[in-house]
Design a protein around this motif. Structure first.
Motif, PDB file in Angstrom:
ATOM      1  N   THR A 127       0.839  -1.204   0.000  1.00  0.00           N
ATOM      2  CA  THR A 127       0.000   0.000   0.000  1.00  0.00           C
ATOM      3  C   THR A 127       0.872   1.251   0.000  1.00  0.00           C
ATOM      4  O   THR A 127       0.623   2.192  -0.767  1.00  0.00           O
ATOM      5  N   GLU A 128       1.897   1.258   0.822  1.00  0.00           N
ATOM      6  CA  GLU A 128       2.779   2.433   0.886  1.00  0.00           C
ATOM      7  C   GLU A 128       3.584   2.592  -0.398  1.00  0.00           C
ATOM      8  O   GLU A 128       3.784   3.715  -0.871  1.00  0.00           O
ATOM      9  N   ILE A 129       4.025   1.486  -0.984  1.00  0.00           N
ATOM     10  CA  ILE A 129       4.754   1.561  -2.258  1.00  0.00           C
ATOM     11  C   ILE A 129       3.854   2.171  -3.323  1.00  0.00           C
ATOM     12  O   ILE A 129       4.276   3.060  -4.073  1.00  0.00           O
ATOM     13  N   LEU A 130       2.609   1.712  -3.418  1.00  0.00           N
ATOM     14  CA  LEU A 130       1.712   2.252  -4.434  1.00  0.00           C
ATOM     15  C   LEU A 130       1.409   3.720  -4.172  1.00  0.00           C
ATOM     16  O   LEU A 130       1.435   4.536  -5.099  1.00  0.00           O
ATOM     17  N   ARG A 131       1.133   4.083  -2.928  1.00  0.00           N
ATOM     18  CA  ARG A 131       0.845   5.502  -2.617  1.00  0.00           C
ATOM     19  C   ARG A 131       2.006   6.408  -3.049  1.00  0.00           C
ATOM     20  O   ARG A 131       1.804   7.437  -3.687  1.00  0.00           O
ATOM     21  N   ARG A 132       3.203   6.014  -2.701  1.00  0.00           N
ATOM     22  CA  ARG A 132       4.370   6.833  -3.061  1.00  0.00           C
ATOM     23  C   ARG A 132       4.615   6.824  -4.569  1.00  0.00           C
ATOM     24  O   ARG A 132       5.015   7.830  -5.138  1.00  0.00           O
TER      25      ARG A 132
END
Length: 186
Positions: A127-132
């Motif tokens: 989730t954090e990889i996609l958000r960034r």
């Protein structure tokens, strides 16, 4: 106690509050990267964009720099930024952010490809990889971002929808391959 290779920390020793950062590969990432590439290849997932295990590391870093700048692209590739997801000095995953789409990517690949190493899954890293990655795509001039996943990949569907992706369509591919879910971020 078993000693970990440089750049690798076991799942239990990663600080739970350590921030994830997306960053370019560095010269000292070679061992951890090659290990990640091998682990993901066993699952049928290409970890390293354009990577071949026989490549010299410095040549690979130069290749990624060229791809980011849109230089010396092999047929079928578009300019793209390859980043590793780093938590407390450990590579936990990666992202590939394509600056534009060709016909194949419009149908099946999208602007962003990401993956998390098996030992680091179910910790919120995807989730954090996609958000960034979405933020980086926008800084590279991509206003409307396409992200795809296999129709049978519930984990990726959940991540994409959690980040605000809106399902556009499900594309049927080869008979032996799962269909592709296409999501847009406006």
């Amino acid at each position: 106690m078993t000693k970990q290779p440089p750049g690798q920390v076991s799942r239990t020793t990663l600080p739970s509050d350590a921030p994830l950062q997306l960053r370019l590969l560095r010269f000292d990432d070679e061992t951890a990267f090659r290990s990640a590439h091998q682990v993901m290849a066993a699952e049928g997932f290409t970890f390293g964009l354009g990577f071949k295990p026989t490549m010299a590391w410095s040549a690979y870093l130069n290749t990624l720099d060229d791809y980011r700048r849109g230089l010396n692209l092999p047929g079928g590739l578009v300019p793209a930024t390859f980043l590793v997801a780093d938590v407390a000095g450990t590579i936990v995953g990666r992202a590939c952010i394509r600056h534009e789409l060709n016909d194949i990517l419009k149908r099946e690949g999208g602007h962003i490809g990401y993956g998390v190493l098996p030992e680091h899954r179910r910790r919120g890293y995807a989730t954090e990889i996609l958000r960034r990655s979405l933020a980086i795509a926008r800084t590279n001039g991509v206003e409307r971002v396409l992200v795809t996943c296999d129709d049978d990949n519930v984990g990726s569907m959940t991540v994409i929808e959690r980040c605000g992706g809106k399902l556009d369509s499900i594309v049927h591919t080869a008979a032996s391959a799962p269909s592709i879910r296409r999501y847009w971020f406006d």
